[in-house]
Motif scaffolding. Sequence first.
Motif, PDB file in Angstrom:
ATOM      1  N   ARG A   1       0.864  -1.182   0.000  1.00 29.30           N
ATOM      2  CA  ARG A   1       0.000   0.000   0.000  1.00 29.30           C
ATOM      3  C   ARG A   1       0.900   1.230   0.000  1.00 29.30           C
ATOM      4  NH1 ARG A   1      -2.643   3.102   4.187  1.00 29.30           N
ATOM      5  NH2 ARG A   1      -1.845   1.637   5.743  1.00 29.30           N
ATOM      6  N   VAL A   2       0.734   2.051  -1.009  1.00 34.50           N
ATOM      7  CA  VAL A   2       1.619   3.202  -1.185  1.00 34.50           C
ATOM      8  C   VAL A   2       1.265   4.292  -0.177  1.00 34.50           C
ATOM      9  CG1 VAL A   2       2.425   4.959  -2.800  1.00 34.50           C
ATOM     10  CG2 VAL A   2       1.886   2.656  -3.631  1.00 34.50           C
TER      11      VAL A   2
ATOM     12  N   GLY B   1       6.125   2.625   1.121  1.00 33.19           N
ATOM     13  CA  GLY B   1       4.818   2.105   1.479  1.00 33.19           C
ATOM     14  C   GLY B   1       4.910   1.078   2.580  1.00 33.19           C
ATOM     15  N   VAL B   2       3.794   0.404   2.805  1.00 35.10           N
ATOM     16  CA  VAL B   2       3.704  -0.607   3.854  1.00 35.10           C
ATOM     17  C   VAL B   2       3.163  -1.892   3.233  1.00 35.10           C
ATOM     18  CG1 VAL B   2       1.388   0.167   4.553  1.00 35.10           C
ATOM     19  CG2 VAL B   2       2.842  -1.090   6.170  1.00 35.10           C
TER      20      VAL B   2
ATOM     21  N   VAL C   1       8.527  -0.455   3.402  1.00 35.08           N
ATOM     22  CA  VAL C   1       9.382  -0.887   2.290  1.00 35.08           C
ATOM     23  C   VAL C   1       9.502   0.206   1.238  1.00 35.08           C
ATOM     24  CG1 VAL C   1       8.899  -3.356   2.576  1.00 35.08           C
ATOM     25  CG2 VAL C   1       7.423  -1.966   1.082  1.00 35.08           C
ATOM     26  N   THR C   2      10.533   0.053   0.432  1.00 28.91           N
ATOM     27  CA  THR C   2      10.677   0.775  -0.816  1.00 28.91           C
ATOM     28  C   THR C   2      10.910  -0.280  -1.891  1.00 28.91           C
ATOM     29  OG1 THR C   2      11.867   2.561  -1.963  1.00 28.91           O
ATOM     30  CG2 THR C   2      13.163   1.127  -0.535  1.00 28.91           C
TER      31      THR C   2
ATOM     32  N   HIS D   1      10.484   8.455   8.684  1.00 30.69           N
ATOM     33  CA  HIS D   1      10.314   9.901   8.476  1.00 30.69           C
ATOM     34  C   HIS D   1      11.143  10.410   7.299  1.00 30.69           C
ATOM     35  CE1 HIS D   1      13.918   9.434  10.879  1.00 30.69           C
ATOM     36  NE2 HIS D   1      14.251  10.695  10.662  1.00 30.69           N
ATOM     37  N   LEU D   2      12.041   9.572   6.757  1.00 33.01           N
ATOM     38  CA  LEU D   2      12.835   9.952   5.587  1.00 33.01           C
ATOM     39  C   LEU D   2      12.276   9.344   4.304  1.00 33.01           C
ATOM     40  CD1 LEU D   2      16.440   9.655   7.079  1.00 33.01           C
ATOM     41  CD2 LEU D   2      14.973  11.682   6.928  1.00 33.01           C
ATOM     42  N   HIS D   3      11.298   8.511   4.416  1.00 34.33           N
ATOM     43  CA  HIS D   3      10.490   7.866   3.375  1.00 34.33           C
ATOM     44  C   HIS D   3      11.064   7.926   1.957  1.00 34.33           C
ATOM     45  CE1 HIS D   3       8.664  11.962   3.005  1.00 34.33           C
ATOM     46  NE2 HIS D   3       8.460  11.911   4.321  1.00 34.33           N
TER      47      HIS D   3
END
Length: 367
Positions: free
Chosen positions: A36-37, A72-73, A90-91, A148-150
């Motif tokens: 999920r983005v 996302g998760v 994750v990325t 927080h750096l996503h």
Amino acid sequence: MKAVAVTPGQPNSVHLEDIPMPSLDDVPGGTGVLVRVLKVGVDATDREINDALYGNAPEGFDYLVLGHESFGVVEAVGENVVNFKPGDYVTATVRRPGGSIYDQIGNYDMTSEETYYERGINLRHGYLTEYFVDDQEYIVRVPQGLKHLHVLMEPMSCAAKAVHQAFEAQRRMKVWRPKLAYVLGSGQIGLLTTLILRLRGLQVYTVARAPGPHLKSEISEGFEANYVSTKETSLDDLVAKTGRPDIVVDATGHSGLAFEAMQHVGHNGVVVWTSITGGDRQIEFPSDKVNIEWVLGNKLVLGSVNANSEHFEMGIRDLALGEMMFPGVLEKILTSPVDGLDGYNEMMRLLVEDDQALKVFVNVADE
């Protein structure tokens, strides 16, 4: 579900597209990961694709979903997934394999084929949508303490690869202990490269046009680097002050400066080009002088593009160390949020018009 897409070849075609919801069944072998983005970063690449400078739709489609900087998760995983579980942040990598030997051994960012596959860029849909699914091979876990750096994960992977490739190539010197670096450009790649080189113990000069103080100089100096404006100090004058650098990384997007860097690097040094320049700019260049200095000085120039999962992991480790060494500095890069996929026009406006927008990203969904 909604997605932000363009019609390749048609300038200024960015729009909302209704696309099918992905499924774990889209990945054979039970190795799919459904994500999920939450956020997607955008940059000059997305702007240039919308300008129809490059980018192609996947086969069978007349649109290309944008977005190559994902965060996302995990929502669900296939039965044979071992390294991810629902709830993980994750990325995902960007390049996908072609048919060359480099693609087949996992170095798909180093493909030798003319045709390349990149999510959100060329022949593969991107991440600027509500959900995506991909094979676990291309998913990279993000520590909760770095959420927080996503969207910095993908650009950091490119910076990490560039520096890593330089050090790998310089193994030819047997003993290479660089002490001085110039980073040309103070955009996101330039600043992240500055951090990586500082973490390796180099004295770093981040070189850009605009005189400080401003946000970019504040971030560079926050990494304990030296910010230099070319409007105040030319590269010739800087070299006279510091001596010739051991490594120069160009992240300016200006081909003239990329070539100028070749005139300043020291003996046994390396110049790394990370930015891509379109157009038809031509410059006068002292080719005889550079030729003899490069041959006699055993110098090297290399290009570095994209990244594979190994570089993502390198970059994430350096982000974690950077947070410990220089707390609170990295987050300052994330300047310009856009709320929701419906805000795609504002997203493009920021990319085109706002010189202060260091990092534009879309808040796709809440956690």
